[in-house]
Design a protein around this motif. Structure first.
Motif, PDB file in Angstrom:
ATOM      1  N   ARG A 195       6.159 -50.674 -25.049  1.00  0.00           N
ATOM      2  CA  ARG A 195       5.559 -50.054 -23.861  1.00  0.00           C
ATOM      3  C   ARG A 195       6.263 -50.628 -22.642  1.00  0.00           C
ATOM      4  O   ARG A 195       5.993 -51.766 -22.247  1.00  0.00           O
ATOM      5  CB  ARG A 195       4.061 -50.350 -23.799  1.00  0.00           C
ATOM      6  CG  ARG A 195       3.281 -49.822 -24.995  1.00  0.00           C
ATOM      7  CD  ARG A 195       3.087 -48.313 -24.882  1.00  0.00           C
ATOM      8  NE  ARG A 195       2.294 -47.787 -25.985  1.00  0.00           N
ATOM      9  CZ  ARG A 195       2.801 -47.193 -27.066  1.00  0.00           C
ATOM     10  NH1 ARG A 195       4.126 -47.095 -27.196  1.00  0.00           N
ATOM     11  NH2 ARG A 195       2.026 -46.715 -28.002  1.00  0.00           N
ATOM     12  N   PHE A 196       7.170 -49.857 -22.058  1.00  0.00           N
ATOM     13  CA  PHE A 196       7.987 -50.384 -20.971  1.00  0.00           C
ATOM     14  C   PHE A 196       7.315 -50.212 -19.615  1.00  0.00           C
ATOM     15  O   PHE A 196       6.497 -49.329 -19.412  1.00  0.00           O
ATOM     16  CB  PHE A 196       9.365 -49.721 -20.985  1.00  0.00           C
ATOM     17  CG  PHE A 196      10.189 -50.149 -22.164  1.00  0.00           C
ATOM     18  CD1 PHE A 196      10.825 -51.377 -22.165  1.00  0.00           C
ATOM     19  CD2 PHE A 196      10.287 -49.347 -23.283  1.00  0.00           C
ATOM     20  CE1 PHE A 196      11.554 -51.799 -23.263  1.00  0.00           C
ATOM     21  CE2 PHE A 196      11.016 -49.753 -24.381  1.00  0.00           C
ATOM     22  CZ  PHE A 196      11.654 -50.980 -24.374  1.00  0.00           C
ATOM     23  N   GLU A 213      10.696 -43.883 -20.429  1.00  0.00           N
ATOM     24  CA  GLU A 213      11.318 -44.734 -21.442  1.00  0.00           C
ATOM     25  C   GLU A 213      10.410 -44.990 -22.638  1.00  0.00           C
ATOM     26  O   GLU A 213      10.863 -45.003 -23.788  1.00  0.00           O
ATOM     27  CB  GLU A 213      11.718 -46.074 -20.813  1.00  0.00           C
ATOM     28  CG  GLU A 213      12.877 -45.972 -19.844  1.00  0.00           C
ATOM     29  CD  GLU A 213      13.281 -47.331 -19.294  1.00  0.00           C
ATOM     30  OE1 GLU A 213      12.700 -48.353 -19.740  1.00  0.00           O
ATOM     31  OE2 GLU A 213      14.166 -47.370 -18.438  1.00  0.00           O
ATOM     32  N   THR A 214       9.129 -45.200 -22.391  1.00  0.00           N
ATOM     33  CA  THR A 214       8.212 -45.510 -23.492  1.00  0.00           C
ATOM     34  C   THR A 214       8.155 -44.367 -24.496  1.00  0.00           C
ATOM     35  O   THR A 214       8.308 -44.576 -25.707  1.00  0.00           O
ATOM     36  CB  THR A 214       6.808 -45.826 -22.942  1.00  0.00           C
ATOM     37  OG1 THR A 214       6.873 -47.040 -22.184  1.00  0.00           O
ATOM     38  CG2 THR A 214       5.803 -45.985 -24.070  1.00  0.00           C
ATOM     39  N   ASP A 215       7.955 -43.158 -24.004  1.00  0.00           N
ATOM     40  CA  ASP A 215       7.898 -41.995 -24.901  1.00  0.00           C
ATOM     41  C   ASP A 215       9.239 -41.758 -25.574  1.00  0.00           C
ATOM     42  O   ASP A 215       9.300 -41.391 -26.756  1.00  0.00           O
ATOM     43  CB  ASP A 215       7.469 -40.739 -24.136  1.00  0.00           C
ATOM     44  CG  ASP A 215       5.980 -40.731 -23.820  1.00  0.00           C
ATOM     45  OD1 ASP A 215       5.219 -41.399 -24.547  1.00  0.00           O
ATOM     46  OD2 ASP A 215       5.582 -40.069 -22.856  1.00  0.00           O
ATOM     47  N   SER A 237       6.140 -55.653 -18.800  1.00  0.00           N
ATOM     48  CA  SER A 237       6.085 -55.362 -20.237  1.00  0.00           C
ATOM     49  C   SER A 237       6.260 -56.585 -21.120  1.00  0.00           C
ATOM     50  O   SER A 237       5.905 -56.546 -22.305  1.00  0.00           O
ATOM     51  CB  SER A 237       7.147 -54.327 -20.599  1.00  0.00           C
ATOM     52  OG  SER A 237       8.459 -54.856 -20.393  1.00  0.00           O
ATOM     53  N   HIS A 293       4.504 -57.210 -24.813  1.00  0.00           N
ATOM     54  CA  HIS A 293       5.395 -57.141 -25.971  1.00  0.00           C
ATOM     55  C   HIS A 293       5.324 -58.437 -26.791  1.00  0.00           C
ATOM     56  O   HIS A 293       5.300 -58.390 -28.028  1.00  0.00           O
ATOM     57  CB  HIS A 293       6.838 -56.891 -25.527  1.00  0.00           C
ATOM     58  CG  HIS A 293       7.116 -55.476 -25.149  1.00  0.00           C
ATOM     59  ND1 HIS A 293       8.132 -55.111 -24.298  1.00  0.00           N
ATOM     60  CD2 HIS A 293       6.505 -54.327 -25.515  1.00  0.00           C
ATOM     61  CE1 HIS A 293       8.136 -53.802 -24.159  1.00  0.00           C
ATOM     62  NE2 HIS A 293       7.157 -53.310 -24.881  1.00  0.00           N
ATOM     63  N   GLU A 310       9.657 -44.302 -28.356  1.00  0.00           N
ATOM     64  CA  GLU A 310       8.741 -43.992 -29.460  1.00  0.00           C
ATOM     65  C   GLU A 310       9.306 -42.860 -30.306  1.00  0.00           C
ATOM     66  O   GLU A 310       9.310 -42.921 -31.549  1.00  0.00           O
ATOM     67  CB  GLU A 310       7.360 -43.619 -28.906  1.00  0.00           C
ATOM     68  CG  GLU A 310       6.302 -43.465 -29.975  1.00  0.00           C
ATOM     69  CD  GLU A 310       4.911 -43.278 -29.400  1.00  0.00           C
ATOM     70  OE1 GLU A 310       4.124 -42.549 -30.022  1.00  0.00           O
ATOM     71  OE2 GLU A 310       4.608 -43.853 -28.334  1.00  0.00           O
TER      72      GLU A 310
END
Length: 217
Positions: free
Chosen positions: A149-150, A78-80, A154, A158, A83
């Motif tokens: 950043r999950f 998920e983070t990538d 997080s 955050h 992004e």
């Protein structure tokens, strides 16, 4: 723009493996995604919606609702995915993004309205998960105000990152968005909550007191 990252549903919800086998976990993940997209589909004044994925079911379902697909060919998580999708939004001149997960089946359009109503001219709105550890909605203006950043913990990072921008940061408690489904107690909450979502109907078929449960076909 609303961004929803969807990882491969064929391997979804590993933390429920003690309770459900993989085919059943996949059905649950698919039902939750359907619930989330259906709620967005009923929201008349919504922003554009993009599903960030390469999962075939998610792609087909997004097409039914006429939502955009941002292809996540790398599928690194998920983070990538977010992004990459944020950069895509910036390249199109999108000034704000609202990131929500695909596993919040009790989400309400009225809660999404509350996020937009609370949104500052520049800054952040965050909605924590029920346990206060995860982040179940993150609105940013500008779209790439700070990286998301999950993970399981997080929310505090955050919140710190949002405050470090020195722009307004609003934290909302929204029960429908807050309930993500990661463990057996979440499933019990889902089954017992008022409503008749697809995920709720599915969860109510199972004996959630038996942690050795396999698929109930």
């Amino acid at each position: 723009m609303i961004l929803i990252p969807v990882k491969g549903l064929a391997n979804a919800k590993q933390r429920l493996a003690s309770l459900l086998d993989q085919p059943t976990r996949t059905k649950l993940a698919q039902a939750m995604l359907f619930d989330v997209l259906e709620t967005l589909g009923t929201w008349v004044s919504r922003p554009e919606v993009s599903i960030v994925t390469n999962d075939p079911f998610a792609v087909e379902l997004a097409g039914r609702f006429q939502f955009e697909i941002i292809a996540d060919n790398a599928n690194r998580g998920e983070t990538d995915a977010i992004e990459m999708a944020t950069r895509f939004c910036e390249s199109r001149g999108v000034d704000s993004t609202l990131v929500i997960p695909a596993d919040i089946p009790l989400i309400q359009a009225s809660e999404l309205e509350q996020i937009l109503e609370a949104a500052p001219a520049g800054g952040t709105v965050l909605v924590p998960a029920t346990d206060g550890r995860g982040t179940n909605a993150a609105w940013r203006r500008p779209a790439g105000l700070f990286p998301l950043r999950f993970g399981n913990d997080s929310f505090k990072p955050h919140l710190a990152a949002a405050r470090a921008t020195q722009k307004p940061c609003v934290v909302l408690s929204l029960p429908g968005i807050a309930l993500d489904i990661d463990n057996p107690s979440d499933l019990r909450q889902l089954a017992e909550a008022p409503g008749e979502t697809r995920a709720q109907r599915l969860a109510r078929q199972w004996d959630l007191t038996d942690l050795s449960l396999a698929a109930n076909e």
